[in-house]
Design an enzyme around this catalytic site. Structure first.
Site, short mmCIF file in Angstrom:
data_model
loop_
_atom_site.label_atom_id
_atom_site.label_comp_id
_atom_site.label_asym_id
_atom_site.label_seq_id
_atom_site.Cartn_x
_atom_site.Cartn_y
_atom_site.Cartn_z
NE ARG A 219 -3.25 41.12 41.62
CZ ARG A 219 -4.57 41.31 40.42
NH1 ARG A 219 -4.28 41.43 39.35
NH2 ARG A 219 -5.19 42.45 41.14
CG HIS B 30 -15.56 47.88 44.88
ND1 HIS B 30 -15.53 49.96 43.78
CD2 HIS B 30 -16.83 48.56 45.53
CE1 HIS B 30 -16.40 50.45 44.92
NE2 HIS B 30 -17.48 49.32 45.45
#
Lengths: 184, 503
Positions: free
Chosen positions: B292, B234
């Protein structure tokens, strides 16, 4: 040396030969360098190559091998040669044939830390029987947890670390004794 | 615009932000741990302040200390980069509370979206579909019941953050308890928040994310997608744009969904809305919103020509969305490879250590964002990302060829890296066809790829070096009386193989 004279027998006119042995991923490789009067030759597993070396900046070799140019950046550390070609790095261990037997002596059944890190969890106890793939320890490094698992059905003989210990790469963490699956 | 900016990060992203500061005429103040003394981001900054200690908690995650440094170095704003405190609402609050500007969204936006379970609710309310899951607190028994209801395999995810930390695929009920415990430990260590939740695992989906920019007037634009389907554990390792899986209609619908989510969260600054896409059906599901700058932001920069870090600084300074950003359109194809100090053959275990030799690729359409240079030590304490190689070209095929050429030029000796592995990915027919989904690596390159043995030219080069190397080489000279007692070996004397001398 039983093989003394091997190169001069195969290569008339050769005045010197030098053999180098390396290990890569547990496999042994042997290269012979031969300087003939006119050119340089190398033999790798029986394959002959003609070579010429072209001056290069520090930290890389430029070799013409059988007419094809290769630029090979390299570096050395205490026991390895690091070489790169085409974006692939190779770490070769020089094997001193005089000491080869010692180099090859491994911890046959010890499981080593794959990287420096901190032991987060010791999941087994001495004497415990473990199955193949069972988690023995969890080591954390660089914010990832790496599970150290049993490679085969075994019994835990010794544990060399505690949860919270800092460990170095290659440090033996657990010793296992394999249990054959010949239980009737 | 600010005059002085504190960069609360390290590595390549700190270097990237320093470059943006220099172009914008802002003084860049770096911080660094003891382990990062002399690191590339420290060498490049205008000013640098050492934080005592080396682990993240006492340095790059130390909110009071960072604020103190910001105040003492007279900074007006703080850029958190990615990772570390970049999605920490308490930090955002503390920065604002100290009278400074955070280069990023507001604390409430971060809090709402950073909590993955609340973000799911918000996305649903904004009309974006979500992956079926269970996102409430509960006992292991309850999780077991819910996992069964969802159907295995399920995904255990950390509520407190992403990046693959605290995430586990669980194939069967018997593995659930261990996965929950281990995910909670990792989540606690990475995010100081051990909460986890469950999602149905969609094994063969694509990961497509939309880059957005929002300003204080509530306007939000999409800067198109990045396809990040190539992942291991992942963790993305290769990203590209445009996604080979999108057509114009799908791109427009996903862009609109992303903008709706961002607007619902009153989002300001740069952010990324992540979706899972079932390429066959064209169905997409909201995964999370990253509040972000992303690691892979250069893909969008190459594709659109928008400088996202500069955009972040301008938006944080209160400027509105620039017309040029809204007018940006995708040009050609962009591709990024992440170069990690990790060993694909050892289950991607990190491989810290000294970089003995480093050469970056150059040439047309080639960008390298790096956190290290030759001679640097890769510390054990942090993420093992070394550098990113980003290329842009006229189309996907040309971009892949360009990336292959660029990676072939790259040299990193010392730590083991994933460079060879990335080249295997690029060469793989499934990747080439543009059909790779998130299960690509597990399915096609499960053992970390195939390690090719050293070719003859490497072995010959090694033999040459061994024959002349320092510290005596391992070799037997035929006919020489090597007795094994000479500490230098028989080769220390001889130089008969210095081939270059003949040419």
């Amino acid at each position: 040396m039983g093989s003394r004279g091997f190169l001069s027998a195969r290569q008339p006119g050769v005045n010197q030969g030098m053999e180098h042995r390396f290990r890569w991923q547990g496999k042994a490789y042997c290269v012979s360098l031969v300087r003939a009067p006119e050119s340089m030759r190398a033999q790798v597993d029986g394959r002959e190559h003609r070579l010429r070396r072209i001056p290069a900046q520090e930290g890389s070799l430029i070799l013409e091998i059988d007419g094809k140019l290769h630029r090979i950046p390299f570096a050395r550390d205490s026991d390895c040669l690091h070489l790169a070609q085409g974006g692939v790095a190779y770490r070769l261990k020089s094997v001193d044939p005089l000491r080869a037997t010692r180099t090859l002596h491994h911890h046959e059944h010890g499981l080593e830390a794959p990287m420096p890190g901190q032991v987060r969890l010791v999941a087994v106890e001495v004497g415990e029987a473990v199955q193949r793939g069972q988690t023995l320890l969890v080591v954390e490094a660089m914010k990832m947890e790496i599970r150290i698992t049993a490679p085969e059905p075994s019994r835990v003989v010794k544990i060399h670390c505690l949860a919270g210990d800092q460990v170095e790469r290659g440090q033996v963490l657990v010793e296992l004794d394999s249990i054959g699956d010949n239980n009737q | 615009m600010f005059r002085r900016l504190l960069i609360a990060n390290r590595g390549e992203i700190a270097v990237r932000i320093i470059r943006a500061c220099r172009e914008a005429g802002i003084t860049a103040v770096a911080v660094h741990s003891e382990a990062d003394r002399g690191a590339l981001h420290v060498r490049g900054a205008d000013e640098a302040v050492e934080l005592p200690g080396s682990n993240s908690a006492e340095t790059y995650l130390n909110i009071p200390l960072l604020l103190d440094v910001a105040r003492r170095s007279r900074c007006q704003a703080v850029h958190p980069g990615y990772g570390f405190l970049s999605e920490n609402a308490d930090f955002a609050e503390a920065v604002t509370g100290a009278g400074l500007v955070l280069v990023g969204p507001s604390a409430p936006s971060i809090r709402q979206l950073g909590d993955k379970t609340r973000a799911r609710e918000l996305a649903q309310a904004a009309g974006a579909p979500v992956v079926p899951g269970y996102d409430r607190a509960g006992s292991d028994k309850e999780f077991e019941k819910q996992a069964k209801k969802l159907g295995y395999p399920v995904l255990v995810k950390a509520a407190g953050g992403g990046g693959g930390r605290g995430m586990r695929v669980v194939e069967a009920a018997s593995q659930l308890a261990e996965a929950l415990a281990s995910a909670r430990r990792e989540a606690q260590s990475a995010f100081s928040d051990s909460r986890v939740f469950l999602e149905r695992f969609i094994p063969s989906a694509r990961h497509v994310e939309i880059q957005i920019l929002g300003d204080r007037e509530g306007r939000v634009i999409s800067l198109f997608e990045r396809d990040c389907s190539i992942q291991r554990r992942h963790q993305k390792i290769l990203e590209e744009s445009p996604s080979p899986a999108l057509n114009e209609d799908l791109r427009a619908r996903m862009g609109a969904a992303a903008v709706a989510v961002a607007k619902a969260a009153a989002y300001v600054n740069a952010g990324t809305v992540e979706f899972l896409l079932d390429a066959d059906s064209g169905e997409f599901y909201f995964l999370e919103m990253n509040t972000r700058l992303q690691v892979e932001h250069p893909v969008t920069e190459i594709l659109t020509g928008v400088d996202l870090v500069l955009a972040q600084l301008q938006l944080a300074a209160g400027e509105p969305l620039a017309p040029a950003w809204a007018a940006a359109h995708p040009r050609g194809h962009a591709l990024e490879c992440r170069i990690y100090a990790e060993d694909p053959a050892s289950d991607f275990a990190p491989s810290p250590g000294r970089i003995l030799r480093w050469e970056s690729p150059q040439g047309p359409g080639t960008r390298v964002d790096s956190g290290y240079a030759q001679g640097d030590e890769v510390p054990v304490h942090y993420d093992p990302l070394l550098a990113k190689v980003i290329v842009g070209a006229s189309d996907r095929k040309a971009a892949v060829c360009r990336m292959e050429r660029a990676l072939g030029e790259m040299v990193i000796l010392g730590p083991v890296t994933n460079l060879a592995f990335l080249q295997e990915v690029l060469a793989h027919p499934v990747f080439r066809s543009g059909k790779a989904a998130t299960d690509f690596l597990a399915r096609y390159l499960p053992q970390g790829g195939e390690m090719k043995p050293p070719p003859d030219e490497i072995l010959i080069a090694a033999a040459l070096l061994a024959s002349e190397g320092p510290g005596g080489a391992a070799g037997i000279q035929r006919g020489a009386q090597g007795d094994g007692e000479d500490p230098e070996g028989p080769w220390a004397r001889g130089d008969s193989f210095r081939l270059g001398s003949q040419e």
